[in-house]
Scaffold this active site. Sequence first.
Site, PDB file in Angstrom:
ATOM      1  CE  LYS A  33      -1.548   1.049   4.089  1.00 44.49           C
ATOM      2  NZ  LYS A  33      -0.899   2.314   4.487  1.00 44.49           N
ATOM      3  CB  THR A  34       3.599   2.402   2.249  1.00 43.44           C
ATOM      4  OG1 THR A  34       2.792   2.181   3.405  1.00 43.44           O
ATOM      5  CG2 THR A  34       4.400   3.676   2.438  1.00 43.44           C
ATOM      6  CG  ASP A 212      -2.009   5.573   4.208  1.00 43.08           C
ATOM      7  OD1 ASP A 212      -2.395   4.558   3.607  1.00 43.08           O
ATOM      8  OD2 ASP A 212      -1.117   5.554   5.079  1.00 43.08           O
ATOM      9  CD  GLU A 213      -3.811   2.503   7.164  1.00 36.85           C
ATOM     10  OE1 GLU A 213      -4.830   1.834   6.926  1.00 36.85           O
ATOM     11  OE2 GLU A 213      -2.710   1.994   7.427  1.00 36.85           O
ATOM     12  CD  GLN A 243      -5.139  -4.135   7.314  1.00 43.47           C
ATOM     13  OE1 GLN A 243      -4.349  -3.894   8.215  1.00 43.47           O
ATOM     14  NE2 GLN A 243      -4.780  -4.116   6.036  1.00 43.47           N
ATOM     15  NE  ARG A 589      -1.183  -6.150  11.280  1.00 44.23           N
ATOM     16  CZ  ARG A 589      -1.229  -5.487  10.132  1.00 44.23           C
ATOM     17  NH1 ARG A 589      -0.360  -4.533   9.875  1.00 44.23           N
ATOM     18  NH2 ARG A 589      -2.128  -5.782   9.206  1.00 44.23           N
TER      19      ARG A 589
END
Length: 682
Positions: A33-34, A212-213, A243, A589
């Site tokens: 994603k980043t 983002d997010e 998420q 994670r």
Amino acid sequence: MEKIFNKLNESQANAVKQTEGPVLILAGAGSGKTTTIVSRLAYLIEVVGIPASNTLTLTFTNKAAKEMKERSLAMIENIAYPPLLCTFHKFGLLFLKFNIHLIGRANNFVVIDTDDKKRIIKKINSELPTPLIASEISRYKNSLLSPDDAYKQTELFNYKQIAEVYAEYEKYLKENNLVDFDDLIAITYRLLDENPELAKATSERYKYIMIDEYQDTNELQLKLLQKLCTSHNNLCVVGDDDQSIYGWRGANIRNIIEFDKDFNGATVFKLEENYRSRSPILKVANALIEHNRSRLGKKLIATRGSGEDVTILNSNDENEEARKIAQNIQKLLDAGVHAKEIAVLYRVNVLSRSIEEGLNRSGINYRLVGGLRFYDRAEIKDLISYIRVITNPHDDFSLKRIINKPKRGLGKASIDKIELAANAQGSSIFQYIKNVDVKELEALVKKKNTLTLKTFMQSLEDVAAATKESTYDFIDILEETFHVKDIYSNTQDAQERLLNMDEFYGLFRDFIKKSPEATLDEFLNELTLQSEQDQVEGESIYMMSIHASKGLEFEHVFVIGMEEGFLPLVGEGSDLEEERRLGYVAFTRAKETLTLCHAASRFYKGRRSDLEKSRFFNEAGLCEGSLIVEKNTAFKKGDLVRHKIFGTGRINGISKSGREFKLNINFAGTKREILASFVERL
């Protein structure tokens, strides 16, 4: 071009190249994603030729913002000014610095943190629970309700009292030129909403916006984004509906699920290739999240190949669990694994205690993320209060904290008398002490303290004046003038407190070195915007809640409390789908190994209770009889769908039919039941 695209897969590259119009990048955990968002920013500036000043990229934590800024700048050459890439709250802070005068406020305001907020509330009303009032005030602000609106909205006596506290709280903030976290977004939105020309000018400045997010945004943040898109629709959001775990603090999953309704003509890209976790970890994560109904639907694909199976660690109680986890962690450390690559996660904070004790007994270093923050320690709050008063001497809240630190012979009664006298004259405490006649002040405090107070006020002004000459020397001037360290020099834990103060002084000097032109209030506001994830650094085992772990990754992850009542939390008000998303976040994670821990009993809330294994073991395919996963539906009540024969209709209801889902659909007045696989969502 090569620098931007050489690490992207096809889906990521396509998302990067789609620069115009609304774009939703549905990015699974560990799917890059980043990488995608920073590459898109670099592509806009470096290839398309968009000036960096015309872009705006927003995220939720300083840690994420810092990483994204560093990575995007590494791909961009020859730009005069870096793009604005920061948190929502930092954007609000910057915006208000330039525009808060439009509502008659001065731009040297100070942002208060949650602890300050609760102290102010407790002073106004100590009878009602302070956390409840703080939460309700936050809810009111995020719903854009004034104190009057809040009062009219409820008939319950307690909530009318809360609305009254809200009114007093707002009055206090304005009188002391303070803003809280919620104000940073709420006042920003209000200014844009009430000033169409400002909204248009701001929108024209930021012609390309990335978020983002996005699954973590609330209703107010959505409204703010719509204002920022007043003159264009170039909004790209990146997120993962699987998420979305912050519903309890206002995040609204519908923002990402219904993005195409809020921003017409949206293009959707799915990033499903996972670059973080081994195949067995993704297998259980995919199996678990498939049981959720409210999701857009995607499946993580492992790119790192196979690895160790997910381990289930059964224990009789929390003490045995702690002992086993400590032993397993020690084995990893002995094998050469760095401590910072190991994390213990939990749904409920109280579960950390037994693990802490187990690690302590084994001599294993750990860091509790989300525990008492450095900036919440009494000695650090005192230093911050000194800086606040020097920045704004009319900040009564901070002045009262330090007026007798170090001791100046003032008791609580004397301070209360001074405050009452100042209020009666409509002035701040600072103004009152500075300007009042000596005889009048002597009537409130002991004669010997009158000169001390007058001298203290003059010293505050002298330090403020000296700081304007040299911000870097401020700490030395502060200590030489007020001897702040003397407050704690004779306490039982003096060494630790003085070390903390030295650490703070070092942080201040480092900040000024990096930003020589920065002012004291800019330093204060940077502190206030710190998040709990900023604590994740250094060489130690990390222990944290699942909520605090989102956005992080570790080689080896232990999830404790995998029991009914802990994960998932069950009972009134719990949302099983959000609990499942929490499990999914915890699982994903892990990069190399995932260990899921279950205890047959725990001591909790004063008594020992027998516990059942979490249903998530079954749903994740880790127990016999759970390997058949129900086929999920991306549909929900109210969705518009299209059928090849019957045309367009709206879903009225959903029910199970074997492994499929049956939809009750209204086609222009005619209701029919159709299997989900025979229609497509509009």
